[in-house]
Design an enzyme around this catalytic site. Structure first.
Site, PDB file in Angstrom:
ATOM      1  N   SER A   1       0.835  -1.200   0.000  1.00 37.34           N
ATOM      2  CA  SER A   1       0.000   0.000   0.000  1.00 37.34           C
ATOM      3  C   SER A   1       0.878   1.262   0.000  1.00 37.34           C
ATOM      4  CB  SER A   1      -0.960  -0.050   1.192  1.00 37.34           C
ATOM      5  OG  SER A   1      -1.965   0.910   1.027  1.00 37.34           O
TER       6      SER A   1
ATOM      7  N   HIS B   1      -7.300  -5.729  -1.118  1.00 36.67           N
ATOM      8  CA  HIS B   1      -6.060  -4.959  -1.019  1.00 36.67           C
ATOM      9  C   HIS B   1      -4.948  -5.862  -0.485  1.00 36.67           C
ATOM     10  CE1 HIS B   1      -3.819  -1.304  -0.961  1.00 36.67           C
ATOM     11  NE2 HIS B   1      -3.964  -0.993   0.308  1.00 36.67           N
TER      12      HIS B   1
ATOM     13  N   ASP C   1       0.137  -4.175  -3.986  1.00 35.09           N
ATOM     14  CA  ASP C   1      -0.989  -3.264  -4.207  1.00 35.09           C
ATOM     15  C   ASP C   1      -0.660  -1.832  -3.743  1.00 35.09           C
ATOM     16  OD1 ASP C   1      -3.414  -3.060  -5.521  1.00 35.09           O
ATOM     17  OD2 ASP C   1      -4.603  -3.222  -3.703  1.00 35.09           O
TER      18      ASP C   1
END
Ligand code: NAG
Ligand code: NAG
Ligand code: NAG
Length: 479
Positions: A162, A271, A186
């Protein structure tokens, strides 16, 4: 659950409003890096295989003795794990899982977890800005290891999730020598989708940058994961927008089974799937998922991209073949909903003959595969359109390794809604041959109608059976 979910999504997505009301962190430009180790706020914990879930020993830049105190192995490779944005200010449950998997795969390695939790716990846009400072901290740490301790940067593999993926990218762009590899799990989308390469993860941040995109749903400025390719190889599992097993219904079912413990994880299911796909590649060496280069998710769904020629296919995760082309490469694959995620991909090509001119949309079919090693029955497929005297290609995938394909069965199901034309017509097509290509084995096979020159495929009726043809087939022949 819903409240947590809505709140989390709100916090993550509503960065625009927050931007207007929050002061950005005061920061000097990330390019003027100084060797003043006192400026470093991030902490570097060398975890151990025995205690993967706790920070027990810190490597302190500038203090060489901490390296030997923590039993850092100078001859092994080092993984640097960088977490993302956090609501709770605590490590998420994936951290020890990833650490554990890295040690299982590389027992002699050093797994360093970067703790930037206090900066990661702010309003999303504030934390997003902090990735610049975290990246600078990590770069200072790496340069120190390289310059003061002669630890080769070529042994460094950064893994960022992230916001952590962008922090890893910033770090890579600031180190004096390029790190070996960055894996972006991600990478965050908000504030980064339209950012310039220097302020986000990009291919020039390491010798090799591979990226998994697992939650890119929605318009680009609202997508939680970044949509555009940002590495040498960018993988979009299941199309990249959303992952199997992650819808709310399935999540609630899981909660009913397992309790509320992992709510956080369920909310971010798609995610976080990027991390679990990487863990999968570490743990299931014998079940490596294959990815295939493709220009679009639509072409992949048609089974048109299962080639392995000229590096068009690759393995997902740890054992990726480090192919670097000038332009970033988009890769696709399907996965299961749980670990091990691997499936086997097939392109099925069929020509539908008919006397009557029919065109029907959204037709449901069931395909069964029978091979030397096993069988996989009733795989549901929906063809957007079927039309007389037209050739169709589509993707079929199954978690079962059927071995070499011997027989295939197709059933054309009735679609659910009633119409008068359905009532009066018996829709049927004639199929002579079915061509199948396996992505995993790269084998091509032609199947012929089992009993006659052709089989009838009738809607709502029994299956049509095809077996491996006996006569030699001219492969260019289109029927
Ligand atoms: C350090 O790693 C190497 C392999 O890279 C291994 O042979 C050696 O035993 C390790 N040393 C220690 C002290 O664990
Ligand atoms: C489909 O093609 C066959 C010849 O291959 C022909 O006999 C038949 O009439 C065609 N059907 C339609 C609806 O055009
Ligand atoms: C079949 O229908 C399509 C349009 O649906 C038309 O273009 C085509 O000419 C038709 N073919 C025959 C043989 O009637």
């Amino acid at each position: 659950m819903l409240a947590v979910c809505v709140c989390w999504m709100y916090c993550f997505i509503a960065f625009n409003q927050a931007l207007a009301t929050t002061e950005p962190p005061t920061s000097s430009s990330p390019t003027e890096k100084v060797n003043d180790y006192s400026q470093i706020e991030s902490k570097f914990a060398l975890r151990t295989a025995e205690v993967p879930d706790d920070d027990t020993c810190y490597l302190l830049p500038g203090q060489a003795e901490t390296v030997s105190n923590c039993n850092f192995n100078h001859t092994s490779k080092t993984f640097v794990v960088i977490h993302g944005w956090t609501l709770t200010g605590m490590y998420e449950s994936w951290v020890p899982k990833l650490v554990d998997a890295l040690y299982k795969r590389e027992p002699d390695s050093n797994v360093v977890v970067v703790d930037w939790l206090s900066r990661a716990q702010q309003h999303y846009p504030v934390s997003a800005d902090y990735t610049q400072l975290v990246g600078r901290d990590v770069a200072t740490f790496i340069d120190w290891m390289e310059e003061e301790l002669n630890y080769p940067v070529d042994n460094m593999h950064l893994l960022g999730y992230s916001l952590g993926a962008h922090a890893a990218g910033i770090a890579g762009s600031l180190t004096k020598k390029k790190v070996n590899r960055i894996t972006g799990l991600d990478p965050a989308g908000p504030n980064f989708e339209y950012a310039d390469a220097p302020s986000r993860l990009s291919p020039d941040d390491a010798n090799f940058v591979d990226v998994l995109h697992t939650y890119t749903r929605g318009s680009p400025d609202r997508s939680i994961g970044i949509q555009k390719p940002v590495g040498h190889i960018d993988i979009y599992p299941n199309g990249g927008s959303f992952q199997p097993g992650c819808n709310l219904g399935e999540a609630l079912l899981l909660i009913a089974e397992k309790g509320l413990g992992d709510v956080d994880q369920l909310v971010k299911c798609s995610h976080e799937r990027s991390i679990h796909l990487f863990i999968d590649s570490l743990l299931y060496d014998e079940k490596q998922s294959m990815t295939y280069r493709c220009n679009s998710k639509e072409a992949f769904e048609k089974g048109l991209c299962l080639s392995c020629r000229k590096n068009r296919c690759n393995t997902l995760g740890y054992k990726v073949n480090k192919v670097r082309s000038k332009r970033s490469t988009k890769m696709y694959l399907k996965t299961r909903a749980q670990m091990p995620y691997k499936v086997f991909h097939y392109q099925v090509k069929v020509h539908l003959f008919g006397k009557k001119n029919w065109t029907l949309t959204n037709q449901p079919f069931l395909v069964s595969l029978y091979g030397t090693e096993g069988e996989s029955e009733n795989i549901a497929i929906t063809l957007p359109e079927v039309s007389t005297n037209t050739t169709y290609s589509f993707l079929v995938y199954t978690e079962v390794d059927v071995g070499d394909l011997l027989m295939l069965k197709v059933t054309w199901e009735k679609d659910s809604f009633f119409s008068w034309s359905n009532w009066w017509n018996t829709y049927a097509f004639e199929i002579r041959k079915i061509r199948v290509k396996s992505g995993e084995s790269q084998k091509k096979i032609v199947l012929c109608s089992k009993d006659a020159a052709h089989s009838y495929l009738q809607r709502g009726k029994g299956p049509a059976l095809f077996v491996k043809c006996f006569e030699p087939i001219h492969s260019k022949n289109h029927d």
